[in-house]
Scaffold this motif. Structure first.
Motif, PDB file in Angstrom:
ATOM      1  N   ARG A   1      13.467  11.281  -9.487  1.00 45.54           N
ATOM      2  CA  ARG A   1      12.344  10.883  -8.408  1.00 45.54           C
ATOM      3  C   ARG A   1      12.729   9.588  -7.645  1.00 45.54           C
ATOM      4  O   ARG A   1      12.418   9.475  -6.341  1.00 45.54           O
ATOM      5  CB  ARG A   1      11.012  11.002  -9.075  1.00 45.54           C
ATOM      6  N   GLU A   2      13.169   8.817  -8.546  1.00 46.62           N
ATOM      7  CA  GLU A   2      13.316   7.410  -8.093  1.00 46.62           C
ATOM      8  C   GLU A   2      14.503   7.140  -7.017  1.00 46.62           C
ATOM      9  O   GLU A   2      14.457   6.429  -5.840  1.00 46.62           O
ATOM     10  CB  GLU A   2      13.318   6.289  -8.992  1.00 46.62           C
TER      11      GLU A   2
ATOM     12  N   THR B   1      11.328  15.596  -4.378  1.00 38.35           N
ATOM     13  CA  THR B   1      11.759  17.121  -3.949  1.00 38.35           C
ATOM     14  C   THR B   1      12.924  17.225  -4.956  1.00 38.35           C
ATOM     15  O   THR B   1      13.182  18.369  -5.055  1.00 38.35           O
ATOM     16  CB  THR B   1      12.019  17.252  -2.622  1.00 38.35           C
ATOM     17  N   HIS B   2      13.821  16.526  -5.467  1.00 33.94           N
ATOM     18  CA  HIS B   2      14.617  16.580  -6.209  1.00 33.94           C
ATOM     19  C   HIS B   2      14.598  16.379  -7.740  1.00 33.94           C
ATOM     20  O   HIS B   2      15.656  16.260  -8.503  1.00 33.94           O
ATOM     21  CB  HIS B   2      16.124  15.640  -5.704  1.00 33.94           C
ATOM     22  N   ALA B   3      13.276  16.477  -8.133  1.00 34.16           N
ATOM     23  CA  ALA B   3      13.240  16.164  -9.708  1.00 34.16           C
ATOM     24  C   ALA B   3      13.769  17.011 -10.747  1.00 34.16           C
ATOM     25  O   ALA B   3      13.968  16.764 -11.678  1.00 34.16           O
ATOM     26  CB  ALA B   3      11.765  16.300  -9.865  1.00 34.16           C
ATOM     27  N   GLU B   4      14.284  18.172 -10.196  1.00 35.70           N
ATOM     28  CA  GLU B   4      15.027  19.186 -11.005  1.00 35.70           C
ATOM     29  C   GLU B   4      16.628  19.281 -11.029  1.00 35.70           C
ATOM     30  O   GLU B   4      17.077  19.968 -11.771  1.00 35.70           O
ATOM     31  CB  GLU B   4      14.360  20.540 -10.993  1.00 35.70           C
TER      32      GLU B   4
ATOM     33  N   GLU C   1       0.923  -1.242  -0.178  1.00 39.57           N
ATOM     34  CA  GLU C   1       0.053  -0.193   0.014  1.00 39.57           C
ATOM     35  C   GLU C   1       0.777   1.236  -0.086  1.00 39.57           C
ATOM     36  O   GLU C   1       2.004   1.114   0.546  1.00 39.57           O
ATOM     37  CB  GLU C   1      -0.879   0.056   1.069  1.00 39.57           C
ATOM     38  N   ALA C   2       0.250   2.337  -0.799  1.00 35.19           N
ATOM     39  CA  ALA C   2       0.945   3.656  -0.755  1.00 35.19           C
ATOM     40  C   ALA C   2      -0.173   4.635  -0.561  1.00 35.19           C
ATOM     41  O   ALA C   2      -1.151   4.539  -1.384  1.00 35.19           O
ATOM     42  CB  ALA C   2       1.935   3.741  -1.793  1.00 35.19           C
ATOM     43  N   SER C   3      -0.054   5.508   0.119  1.00 25.73           N
ATOM     44  CA  SER C   3      -1.008   6.765   0.425  1.00 25.73           C
ATOM     45  C   SER C   3      -0.819   7.866  -0.405  1.00 25.73           C
ATOM     46  O   SER C   3      -1.522   8.838  -0.534  1.00 25.73           O
ATOM     47  CB  SER C   3      -1.499   6.953   1.873  1.00 25.73           C
ATOM     48  N   ASP C   4       0.365   7.956  -0.965  1.00 25.19           N
ATOM     49  CA  ASP C   4       0.792   9.143  -1.625  1.00 25.19           C
ATOM     50  C   ASP C   4       1.714   8.819  -2.894  1.00 25.19           C
ATOM     51  O   ASP C   4       2.214   7.677  -2.999  1.00 25.19           O
ATOM     52  CB  ASP C   4       1.572  10.230  -0.694  1.00 25.19           C
ATOM     53  N   GLY C   5       2.016   9.720  -3.667  1.00 27.93           N
ATOM     54  CA  GLY C   5       2.931   9.447  -5.115  1.00 27.93           C
ATOM     55  C   GLY C   5       4.218   9.153  -4.573  1.00 27.93           C
ATOM     56  O   GLY C   5       5.031   8.200  -5.329  1.00 27.93           O
TER      57      GLY C   5
END
Length: 227
Positions: free
Chosen positions: A180-181, A186-189, A30-34
């Motif tokens: 992202r992975e 928060t470091h996608a850029e 389960e995951a409740s967020d992205g």
């Protein structure tokens, strides 16, 4: 036992899905967020993902795009959004199916079984457990790399990057998906992270790091492992 990742912030629906899936011999995470979904998908490689589009930290369509940057895992959208443009956006982003809420549990399970059957690896598509090139060998199970009979020491971050690329041979993995992975949403850029670590991997693995044969850069887009 096939593993399903349920990405949904409605605890009651998650509970119902979990009961029904486990009763039919699925293993459920389960995951409740992205952000949590990305980390679990990368770490445990589920056989299918059930995804709600309305997540607290990101739009589900963006999550689909991020996953599609490195994985072909079947993604079934579960959403209360009934408009055709919502369905088109999700399917164009890479979703395999779109189920509107409320839905029949039997129908959902049938669609899930069909998606996992289609995804069963064949001799032609399965990623080998040991990847061998003319220069180095990667053991994906033991998490070891050897070059010219010598063990190559990689940091956890270097290994994570290499594992993602090698698991998608010949396919472009976008910069955003890798960031992202490996480092989180928060470091996608922070593309400079990738340049530094990919340079380190090339120095350790490529015969000519300045002209890489296996770890290829697609300028402005991402990276690719060319077997």
């Amino acid at each position: 036992m096939p593993r399903v990742l349920v990405v949904e912030d409605d605890a009651q629906l998650v509970r119902a899905l979990k009961i029904n899936l486990q009763a039919r011999a699925f293993e459920v995470e389960e995951a409740s967020d992205g952000g949590s979904a990305l980390r679990l998908a990368a770490a445990h490689r589920p056989d299918a993902i059930l995804l709600d589009l309305g997540l607290p930290d990101m739009d589900g369509v963006e999550l689909i795009k991020a996953i599609r940057g490195w994985s072909l895992v079947p993604i079934l959208v579960l959403s209360a959004r009934h408009l055709s443009e919502d369905k088109v956006r999700a399917l164009d982003a890479g979703a395999d199916d779109y189920v509107t809420k409320p839905f029949s549990m039997d129908e959902l399970l049938a669609r899930l079984r069909a998606a996992t059957r289609r995804q069963q690896p064949t001799a032609e598509t399965a990623v080998p457990l040991v990847v061998t090139t003319d220069t180095f060998t990667i053991d994906l199970v033991a998490k070891k790399v050897r070059r010219e009979a010598e063990t190559v020491r990689l940091t956890p971050t270097e290994w994570h990057l290499l594992e993602i690329l090698v698991s998608n041979p010949g396919h472009l993995v976008s910069q955003r998906a890798l960031l992202r992975e490996v480092w989180g949403p928060t470091h996608a850029e922070n593309t400079n992270y990738l340049r530094v670590y990919m340079a380190q991997l090339r120095r350790k693995l490529e015969a000519d790091p300045a002209h890489p044969r296996y770890l290829i850069t697609e300028p402005g887009m991402g990276y690719r492992f060319e077997p």
